[in-house]
Design a protein around this motif. Sequence first.
Motif, PDB file in Angstrom:
ATOM      1  N   VAL A   1     -30.541  -2.459  17.718  1.00 56.06           N
ATOM      2  CA  VAL A   1     -29.447  -1.923  16.908  1.00 56.06           C
ATOM      3  C   VAL A   1     -29.824  -1.965  15.423  1.00 56.06           C
ATOM      4  N   LEU A   2     -30.396  -3.056  14.977  1.00 52.15           N
ATOM      5  CA  LEU A   2     -30.789  -3.151  13.565  1.00 52.15           C
ATOM      6  C   LEU A   2     -31.870  -2.125  13.217  1.00 52.15           C
ATOM      7  N   GLN A   3     -32.809  -1.885  14.133  1.00 50.37           N
ATOM      8  CA  GLN A   3     -33.853  -0.888  13.903  1.00 50.37           C
ATOM      9  C   GLN A   3     -33.249   0.509  13.850  1.00 50.37           C
ATOM     10  N   LEU A   4     -32.347   0.816  14.779  1.00 48.13           N
ATOM     11  CA  LEU A   4     -31.698   2.129  14.778  1.00 48.13           C
ATOM     12  C   LEU A   4     -30.833   2.313  13.536  1.00 48.13           C
ATOM     13  N   TRP A   5     -30.247   1.227  13.044  1.00 52.24           N
ATOM     14  CA  TRP A   5     -29.392   1.290  11.850  1.00 52.24           C
ATOM     15  C   TRP A   5     -30.208   1.797  10.659  1.00 52.24           C
ATOM     16  N   ARG A   6     -31.474   1.412  10.596  1.00 50.06           N
ATOM     17  CA  ARG A   6     -32.333   1.839   9.487  1.00 50.06           C
ATOM     18  C   ARG A   6     -32.784   3.284   9.645  1.00 50.06           C
ATOM     19  N   VAL A   7     -32.937   3.747  10.884  1.00 50.21           N
ATOM     20  CA  VAL A   7     -33.521   5.063  11.142  1.00 50.21           C
ATOM     21  C   VAL A   7     -32.464   6.168  11.161  1.00 50.21           C
ATOM     22  N   VAL A   8     -31.339   5.920  11.814  1.00 51.55           N
ATOM     23  CA  VAL A   8     -30.320   6.953  12.032  1.00 51.55           C
ATOM     24  C   VAL A   8     -29.338   6.965  10.857  1.00 51.55           C
ATOM     25  N   PRO A   9     -29.034   8.140  10.311  1.00 53.52           N
ATOM     26  CA  PRO A   9     -28.054   8.223   9.216  1.00 53.52           C
ATOM     27  C   PRO A   9     -26.654   7.831   9.697  1.00 53.52           C
ATOM     28  N   GLY A  10     -25.863   7.317   8.766  1.00 52.49           N
ATOM     29  CA  GLY A  10     -24.526   6.829   9.093  1.00 52.49           C
ATOM     30  C   GLY A  10     -23.613   7.840   9.774  1.00 52.49           C
ATOM     31  N   PRO A  11     -23.467   9.075   9.241  1.00 52.98           N
ATOM     32  CA  PRO A  11     -22.560  10.038   9.882  1.00 52.98           C
ATOM     33  C   PRO A  11     -22.981  10.401  11.307  1.00 52.98           C
ATOM     34  N   VAL A  12     -24.282  10.471  11.556  1.00 53.16           N
ATOM     35  CA  VAL A  12     -24.766  10.774  12.913  1.00 53.16           C
ATOM     36  C   VAL A  12     -24.424   9.624  13.854  1.00 53.16           C
ATOM     37  N   ALA A  13     -24.647   8.414  13.386  1.00 54.28           N
ATOM     38  CA  ALA A  13     -24.328   7.241  14.202  1.00 54.28           C
ATOM     39  C   ALA A  13     -22.827   7.171  14.482  1.00 54.28           C
ATOM     40  N   LEU A  14     -22.027   7.484  13.475  1.00 49.19           N
ATOM     41  CA  LEU A  14     -20.576   7.465  13.657  1.00 49.19           C
ATOM     42  C   LEU A  14     -20.130   8.521  14.673  1.00 49.19           C
TER      43      LEU A  14
END
Length: 86
Positions: free
Chosen positions: A13-26
Amino acid sequence: AAAVGGATALALVLQLWRVVPGPVALGFGSACLLGLGTWGIVWLGEEVLDQWELWRERRRLERMMSEGWGRGGGASTMMGDIGNGI
């Protein structure tokens, strides 16, 4: 085993948090929540309906047994037949 799984999930999750932009993750998280929430409510509804149907069937069978299986004599006649070797 649970601690290893939890630590691995946290690291991913921490790795994906750095890679994926916030709006896409949301957006992805919202879609997952909506999809899994819908699936969960449908599953729960099916389970409730199944239990209700089983309860109704159990009541019907109990009523049949208490009334002697309808017109045909019932359990006491069956036991008598078994005892007579029929």
